[in-house]
Design a protein around this motif. Structure first.
Motif, PDB file in Angstrom:
ATOM      1  N   LEU A  66      39.092  48.414  54.166  1.00 49.07           N
ATOM      2  CA  LEU A  66      37.960  49.241  53.746  1.00 49.07           C
ATOM      3  C   LEU A  66      38.434  50.576  53.176  1.00 49.07           C
ATOM      4  O   LEU A  66      37.841  51.098  52.228  1.00 49.07           O
ATOM      5  CB  LEU A  66      36.997  49.458  54.914  1.00 49.07           C
ATOM      6  N   ALA A  67      39.527  51.114  53.725  1.00 50.72           N
ATOM      7  CA  ALA A  67      40.085  52.346  53.163  1.00 50.72           C
ATOM      8  C   ALA A  67      40.600  52.103  51.748  1.00 50.72           C
ATOM      9  O   ALA A  67      40.397  52.927  50.856  1.00 50.72           O
ATOM     10  CB  ALA A  67      41.203  52.869  54.059  1.00 50.72           C
ATOM     11  N   ALA A  68      41.259  50.971  51.533  1.00 47.70           N
ATOM     12  CA  ALA A  68      41.751  50.629  50.195  1.00 47.70           C
ATOM     13  C   ALA A  68      40.589  50.480  49.217  1.00 47.70           C
ATOM     14  O   ALA A  68      40.657  50.957  48.077  1.00 47.70           O
ATOM     15  CB  ALA A  68      42.576  49.340  50.243  1.00 47.70           C
ATOM     16  N   ALA A  69      39.510  49.850  49.650  1.00 50.85           N
ATOM     17  CA  ALA A  69      38.335  49.699  48.796  1.00 50.85           C
ATOM     18  C   ALA A  69      37.708  51.059  48.480  1.00 50.85           C
ATOM     19  O   ALA A  69      37.278  51.307  47.350  1.00 50.85           O
ATOM     20  CB  ALA A  69      37.312  48.786  49.475  1.00 50.85           C
ATOM     21  N   ALA A  70      37.682  51.954  49.472  1.00 50.65           N
ATOM     22  CA  ALA A  70      37.133  53.294  49.243  1.00 50.65           C
ATOM     23  C   ALA A  70      37.962  54.054  48.213  1.00 50.65           C
ATOM     24  O   ALA A  70      37.400  54.747  47.354  1.00 50.65           O
ATOM     25  CB  ALA A  70      37.074  54.066  50.558  1.00 50.65           C
ATOM     26  N   HIS A  71      39.282  53.924  48.273  1.00 53.77           N
ATOM     27  CA  HIS A  71      40.143  54.580  47.284  1.00 53.77           C
ATOM     28  C   HIS A  71      39.867  54.040  45.883  1.00 53.77           C
ATOM     29  O   HIS A  71      39.809  54.802  44.922  1.00 53.77           O
ATOM     30  CB  HIS A  71      41.621  54.395  47.636  1.00 53.77           C
ATOM     31  N   ALA A  72      39.697  52.725  45.770  1.00 51.04           N
ATOM     32  CA  ALA A  72      39.391  52.135  44.461  1.00 51.04           C
ATOM     33  C   ALA A  72      38.037  52.645  43.956  1.00 51.04           C
ATOM     34  O   ALA A  72      37.898  52.992  42.777  1.00 51.04           O
ATOM     35  CB  ALA A  72      39.393  50.614  44.551  1.00 51.04           C
ATOM     36  N   ALA A  73      37.050  52.706  44.846  1.00 51.49           N
ATOM     37  CA  ALA A  73      35.719  53.175  44.459  1.00 51.49           C
ATOM     38  C   ALA A  73      35.764  54.637  43.999  1.00 51.49           C
ATOM     39  O   ALA A  73      35.117  54.996  43.002  1.00 51.49           O
ATOM     40  CB  ALA A  73      34.748  53.012  45.617  1.00 51.49           C
ATOM     41  N   GLU A  74      36.522  55.474  44.706  1.00 49.74           N
ATOM     42  CA  GLU A  74      36.651  56.888  44.314  1.00 49.74           C
ATOM     43  C   GLU A  74      37.234  57.031  42.919  1.00 49.74           C
ATOM     44  O   GLU A  74      36.899  57.962  42.191  1.00 49.74           O
ATOM     45  CB  GLU A  74      37.544  57.629  45.304  1.00 49.74           C
ATOM     46  N   ARG A  80      36.817  54.831  40.584  1.00 49.19           N
ATOM     47  CA  ARG A  80      35.959  54.028  39.698  1.00 49.19           C
ATOM     48  C   ARG A  80      36.679  52.804  39.144  1.00 49.19           C
ATOM     49  O   ARG A  80      36.517  52.425  37.988  1.00 49.19           O
ATOM     50  CB  ARG A  80      35.379  54.876  38.574  1.00 49.19           C
ATOM     51  N   LEU A  81      37.500  52.182  40.002  1.00 54.16           N
ATOM     52  CA  LEU A  81      38.207  50.960  39.633  1.00 54.16           C
ATOM     53  C   LEU A  81      37.429  49.764  40.154  1.00 54.16           C
ATOM     54  O   LEU A  81      36.867  49.819  41.253  1.00 54.16           O
ATOM     55  CB  LEU A  81      39.615  50.954  40.238  1.00 54.16           C
ATOM     56  N   PRO A  82      37.368  48.681  39.391  1.00 57.46           N
ATOM     57  CA  PRO A  82      36.664  47.495  39.884  1.00 57.46           C
ATOM     58  C   PRO A  82      37.444  46.879  41.050  1.00 57.46           C
ATOM     59  O   PRO A  82      38.675  46.806  41.012  1.00 57.46           O
ATOM     60  CB  PRO A  82      36.641  46.555  38.675  1.00 57.46           C
ATOM     61  N   PHE A  83      36.726  46.479  42.096  1.00 57.12           N
ATOM     62  CA  PHE A  83      37.400  45.876  43.247  1.00 57.12           C
ATOM     63  C   PHE A  83      36.515  44.827  43.890  1.00 57.12           C
ATOM     64  O   PHE A  83      35.302  44.805  43.701  1.00 57.12           O
ATOM     65  CB  PHE A  83      37.801  46.943  44.281  1.00 57.12           C
ATOM     66  N   LEU A  84      37.167  43.963  44.654  1.00 58.70           N
ATOM     67  CA  LEU A  84      36.498  42.902  45.386  1.00 58.70           C
ATOM     68  C   LEU A  84      37.140  42.832  46.763  1.00 58.70           C
ATOM     69  O   LEU A  84      38.357  42.780  46.871  1.00 58.70           O
ATOM     70  CB  LEU A  84      36.679  41.566  44.656  1.00 58.70           C
ATOM     71  N   VAL A  85      36.314  42.861  47.810  1.00 56.22           N
ATOM     72  CA  VAL A  85      36.828  42.765  49.178  1.00 56.22           C
ATOM     73  C   VAL A  85      36.535  41.356  49.689  1.00 56.22           C
ATOM     74  O   VAL A  85      35.389  40.896  49.651  1.00 56.22           O
ATOM     75  CB  VAL A  85      36.170  43.807  50.112  1.00 56.22           C
ATOM     76  N   LEU A  86      37.576  40.673  50.164  1.00 50.31           N
ATOM     77  CA  LEU A  86      37.433  39.333  50.738  1.00 50.31           C
ATOM     78  C   LEU A  86      37.618  39.425  52.249  1.00 50.31           C
ATOM     79  O   LEU A  86      38.586  40.019  52.713  1.00 50.31           O
ATOM     80  CB  LEU A  86      38.473  38.384  50.147  1.00 50.31           C
ATOM     81  N   GLU A  87      36.699  38.869  52.997  1.00 53.07           N
ATOM     82  CA  GLU A  87      36.759  38.907  54.461  1.00 53.07           C
ATOM     83  C   GLU A  87      36.394  37.535  55.003  1.00 53.07           C
ATOM     84  O   GLU A  87      35.369  36.970  54.624  1.00 53.07           O
ATOM     85  CB  GLU A  87      35.797  39.962  54.999  1.00 53.07           C
TER      86      GLU A  87
END
Length: 59
Positions: free
Chosen positions: A17-25, A27-34
């Motif tokens: 989730l921290a990695a996804a937050a960094h991508a969002a900050e 403005r990079l496209p990202f996908l989290v798989l869980e």
């Protein structure tokens, strides 16, 4: 070099989730798989653990 491909984060635990937050900050496209039922599923199921090598008690 630029790419239109998203960043794929595997696992929605604290680090994922921290990695996804960094991508969002940024403005990079990202996908989290869980694999679990939702974010932090493994932490809720097993409880929090100390990192490997952490002392078992304060010295």
């Amino acid at each position: 070099m630029t790419s239109d491909l998203p960043i794929v984060v595997i696992g929605a635990g604290p680090v994922g989730l921290a990695a996804a937050a960094h991508a969002a900050e940024r403005r990079l496209p990202f996908l989290v798989l869980e694999a679990g039922a939702g974010p932090g599923a493994a932490v809720r199921q097993r409880g929090r653990r100390r990192p490997t090598g952490a002392p078992s008690r304060p010295e």
